[in-house]
Write a protein that holds these residues in place. Structure first.
Motif, PDB file in Angstrom:
ATOM      1  N   PHE A  14     132.916 -57.177 -14.795  1.00  0.00           N
ATOM      2  CA  PHE A  14     132.273 -58.450 -15.075  1.00  0.00           C
ATOM      3  C   PHE A  14     131.032 -58.178 -15.901  1.00  0.00           C
ATOM      4  CE2 PHE A  14     134.433 -61.534 -12.272  1.00  0.00           C
ATOM      5  CZ  PHE A  14     135.211 -60.663 -11.522  1.00  0.00           C
ATOM      6  N   ARG A  15     130.508 -59.216 -16.514  1.00  0.00           N
ATOM      7  CA  ARG A  15     129.252 -59.068 -17.233  1.00  0.00           C
ATOM      8  C   ARG A  15     128.425 -60.334 -17.072  1.00  0.00           C
ATOM      9  NH1 ARG A  15     131.503 -59.144 -23.518  1.00  0.00           N
ATOM     10  NH2 ARG A  15     132.088 -61.360 -23.586  1.00  0.00           N
ATOM     11  N   GLY A  48     128.996 -52.787  -7.928  1.00  0.00           N
ATOM     12  CA  GLY A  48     128.035 -51.794  -8.360  1.00  0.00           C
ATOM     13  C   GLY A  48     126.736 -52.470  -8.760  1.00  0.00           C
ATOM     14  N   GLN A  49     125.754 -51.672  -9.145  1.00  0.00           N
ATOM     15  CA  GLN A  49     124.445 -52.205  -9.501  1.00  0.00           C
ATOM     16  C   GLN A  49     124.369 -52.647 -10.951  1.00  0.00           C
ATOM     17  OE1 GLN A  49     121.725 -49.097  -8.245  1.00  0.00           O
ATOM     18  NE2 GLN A  49     121.422 -50.120  -6.300  1.00  0.00           N
ATOM     19  N   GLY A  50     125.341 -52.263 -11.738  1.00  0.00           N
ATOM     20  CA  GLY A  50     125.395 -52.712 -13.121  1.00  0.00           C
ATOM     21  C   GLY A  50     124.799 -51.716 -14.095  1.00  0.00           C
ATOM     22  N   PHE A  99     129.073 -55.062 -14.706  1.00  0.00           N
ATOM     23  CA  PHE A  99     129.284 -54.674 -13.316  1.00  0.00           C
ATOM     24  C   PHE A  99     130.757 -54.343 -13.099  1.00  0.00           C
ATOM     25  CE2 PHE A  99     125.241 -56.290 -11.697  1.00  0.00           C
ATOM     26  CZ  PHE A  99     124.910 -57.268 -12.621  1.00  0.00           C
ATOM     27  N   CYS A 100     131.012 -53.375 -12.238  1.00  0.00           N
ATOM     28  CA  CYS A 100     132.371 -53.212 -11.750  1.00  0.00           C
ATOM     29  C   CYS A 100     132.384 -53.641 -10.289  1.00  0.00           C
ATOM     30  CB  CYS A 100     132.894 -51.786 -11.923  1.00  0.00           C
ATOM     31  SG  CYS A 100     132.042 -50.502 -10.994  1.00  0.00           S
ATOM     32  N   ALA A 101     133.528 -54.126  -9.859  1.00  0.00           N
ATOM     33  CA  ALA A 101     133.667 -54.656  -8.516  1.00  0.00           C
ATOM     34  C   ALA A 101     135.045 -54.333  -7.980  1.00  0.00           C
ATOM     35  CB  ALA A 101     133.441 -56.167  -8.526  1.00  0.00           C
ATOM     36  N   GLN A 123     133.611 -49.297   3.698  1.00  0.00           N
ATOM     37  CA  GLN A 123     132.990 -49.819   2.493  1.00  0.00           C
ATOM     38  C   GLN A 123     133.375 -48.994   1.282  1.00  0.00           C
ATOM     39  OE1 GLN A 123     128.762 -50.078   2.916  1.00  0.00           O
ATOM     40  NE2 GLN A 123     128.858 -51.977   4.089  1.00  0.00           N
ATOM     41  N   VAL A 124     133.260 -49.623   0.148  1.00  0.00           N
ATOM     42  CA  VAL A 124     133.506 -48.947  -1.124  1.00  0.00           C
ATOM     43  C   VAL A 124     132.206 -48.950  -1.918  1.00  0.00           C
ATOM     44  CG1 VAL A 124     134.807 -48.962  -3.274  1.00  0.00           C
ATOM     45  CG2 VAL A 124     135.909 -49.700  -1.149  1.00  0.00           C
ATOM     46  N   GLN A 125     131.809 -47.773  -2.357  1.00  0.00           N
ATOM     47  CA  GLN A 125     130.619 -47.672  -3.189  1.00  0.00           C
ATOM     48  C   GLN A 125     131.053 -47.544  -4.650  1.00  0.00           C
ATOM     49  OE1 GLN A 125     130.753 -45.334  -0.332  1.00  0.00           O
ATOM     50  NE2 GLN A 125     129.932 -47.090   0.754  1.00  0.00           N
ATOM     51  N   LEU A 126     130.362 -48.262  -5.506  1.00  0.00           N
ATOM     52  CA  LEU A 126     130.684 -48.258  -6.937  1.00  0.00           C
ATOM     53  C   LEU A 126     129.431 -47.953  -7.739  1.00  0.00           C
ATOM     54  CD1 LEU A 126     132.761 -51.566  -6.915  1.00  0.00           C
ATOM     55  CD2 LEU A 126     133.678 -49.249  -6.978  1.00  0.00           C
ATOM     56  N   VAL A 127     129.587 -47.071  -8.711  1.00  0.00           N
ATOM     57  CA  VAL A 127     128.465 -46.717  -9.575  1.00  0.00           C
ATOM     58  C   VAL A 127     128.925 -46.784 -11.023  1.00  0.00           C
ATOM     59  CG1 VAL A 127     126.799 -44.952 -10.199  1.00  0.00           C
ATOM     60  CG2 VAL A 127     127.475 -45.216  -7.806  1.00  0.00           C
ATOM     61  N   GLU A 128     128.251 -47.636 -11.791  1.00  0.00           N
ATOM     62  CA  GLU A 128     128.561 -47.758 -13.215  1.00  0.00           C
ATOM     63  C   GLU A 128     127.674 -46.820 -14.025  1.00  0.00           C
ATOM     64  OE1 GLU A 128     128.544 -52.020 -11.450  1.00  0.00           O
ATOM     65  OE2 GLU A 128     127.301 -50.215 -11.390  1.00  0.00           O
ATOM     66  N   SER A 129     128.201 -46.412 -15.165  1.00  0.00           N
ATOM     67  CA  SER A 129     127.415 -45.600 -16.089  1.00  0.00           C
ATOM     68  C   SER A 129     127.924 -45.828 -17.509  1.00  0.00           C
ATOM     69  CB  SER A 129     127.509 -44.104 -15.740  1.00  0.00           C
ATOM     70  OG  SER A 129     128.846 -43.664 -15.823  1.00  0.00           O
ATOM     71  N   GLY A 130     127.110 -45.437 -18.476  1.00  0.00           N
ATOM     72  CA  GLY A 130     127.552 -45.479 -19.862  1.00  0.00           C
ATOM     73  C   GLY A 130     126.932 -46.555 -20.719  1.00  0.00           C
ATOM     74  N   GLY A 131     126.104 -47.406 -20.134  1.00  0.00           N
ATOM     75  CA  GLY A 131     125.494 -48.461 -20.926  1.00  0.00           C
ATOM     76  C   GLY A 131     124.489 -47.907 -21.921  1.00  0.00           C
ATOM     77  N   GLY A 132     124.041 -48.761 -22.818  1.00  0.00           N
ATOM     78  CA  GLY A 132     123.058 -48.322 -23.793  1.00  0.00           C
ATOM     79  C   GLY A 132     122.862 -49.343 -24.892  1.00  0.00           C
ATOM     80  N   LEU A 133     122.122 -48.934 -25.903  1.00  0.00           N
ATOM     81  CA  LEU A 133     121.827 -49.779 -27.060  1.00  0.00           C
ATOM     82  C   LEU A 133     122.651 -49.298 -28.245  1.00  0.00           C
ATOM     83  CD1 LEU A 133     120.125 -51.856 -28.647  1.00  0.00           C
ATOM     84  CD2 LEU A 133     118.393 -50.069 -28.925  1.00  0.00           C
ATOM     85  N   VAL A 134     123.437 -50.202 -28.812  1.00  0.00           N
ATOM     86  CA  VAL A 134     124.264 -49.862 -29.959  1.00  0.00           C
ATOM     87  C   VAL A 134     124.150 -50.961 -30.996  1.00  0.00           C
ATOM     88  CG1 VAL A 134     125.911 -48.486 -28.611  1.00  0.00           C
ATOM     89  CG2 VAL A 134     126.321 -50.933 -28.968  1.00  0.00           C
ATOM     90  N   GLN A 135     124.692 -50.693 -32.174  1.00  0.00           N
ATOM     91  CA  GLN A 135     124.714 -51.700 -33.226  1.00  0.00           C
ATOM     92  C   GLN A 135     126.057 -52.418 -33.243  1.00  0.00           C
ATOM     93  OE1 GLN A 135     123.690 -49.550 -36.837  1.00  0.00           O
ATOM     94  NE2 GLN A 135     121.507 -49.984 -36.526  1.00  0.00           N
ATOM     95  N   ALA A 136     126.058 -53.589 -33.831  1.00  0.00           N
ATOM     96  CA  ALA A 136     127.296 -54.349 -33.952  1.00  0.00           C
ATOM     97  C   ALA A 136     128.344 -53.504 -34.681  1.00  0.00           C
ATOM     98  CB  ALA A 136     127.038 -55.644 -34.703  1.00  0.00           C
ATOM     99  N   GLY A 137     129.554 -53.514 -34.149  1.00  0.00           N
ATOM    100  CA  GLY A 137     130.639 -52.740 -34.721  1.00  0.00           C
ATOM    101  C   GLY A 137     130.841 -51.381 -34.068  1.00  0.00           C
ATOM    102  N   ASP A 138     129.848 -50.954 -33.310  1.00  0.00           N
ATOM    103  CA  ASP A 138     129.940 -49.660 -32.628  1.00  0.00           C
ATOM    104  C   ASP A 138     130.832 -49.750 -31.391  1.00  0.00           C
ATOM    105  OD1 ASP A 138     126.526 -48.420 -33.211  1.00  0.00           O
ATOM    106  OD2 ASP A 138     128.323 -48.514 -34.494  1.00  0.00           O
ATOM    107  N   SER A 139     131.036 -48.586 -30.784  1.00  0.00           N
ATOM    108  CA  SER A 139     131.826 -48.498 -29.563  1.00  0.00           C
ATOM    109  C   SER A 139     130.972 -47.937 -28.438  1.00  0.00           C
ATOM    110  CB  SER A 139     133.045 -47.588 -29.772  1.00  0.00           C
ATOM    111  OG  SER A 139     133.911 -48.111 -30.751  1.00  0.00           O
TER     112      SER A 139
END
Length: 123
Positions: A37-38, A114-116, A95-97, A1-17
């Motif tokens: 995917f999203r 991953g869990q997203g 999500f990453c897959a 099996q392959v385990q996947l863990v996403e990170s880095g999400g958050g709340l940003v404003q339009a135009g941000d990165s």
């Protein structure tokens, strides 16, 4: 099996990165490509971008082309999704897959998920 863990999400404003990471572990030798995917509220999950581990070949959805960049680090077993010029319509759980086949825009081609991580872009 392959385990996947996403990170880095958050709340940003339009135009941000924002930069998302997908860390892979386990039987990573069986993973040929990673797809991002999203899924936005009330909508179906959609393909965003993908990268092949060996050759680094990338694929993007038209909606993110020119704004998002995906790359891989074989040494770290990590795939990164750099998202620039974010728009409110990019708001979704990302999500990453992993697939043992070539990058596909179809989620059924992916074996492990991953869990997203949630990304919210305010206007």
């Amino acid at each position: 099996q392959v385990q996947l863990v996403e990170s880095g999400g958050g709340l940003v404003q339009a135009g941000d990165s924002l930069r998302l990471s997908c860390a892979a572990s386990g039987r990573t030798s069986s993973s040929y490509a990673i797809g991002w995917f999203r899924q936005a509220p009330g909508k179906e999950r959609e393909f965003v971008a993908g990268v092949v581990w060996s050759a680094g070949i990338t694929t993007y959805a038209d909606s993110v082309k020119g704004r998002f960049t995906v790359w891989k680090s074989n040494a770290k077993n990590t795939v990164t999704l750099q998202m620039n010029s974010l728009k409110p319509e990019d708001t979704a759980v990302y999500f990453c897959a992993s697939t043992a086949r070539d990058t596909s825009r179809d989620e059924v081609a992916y074996d492990y998920w991953g869990q997203g991580t949630r990304v919210t872009v305010s206007s």
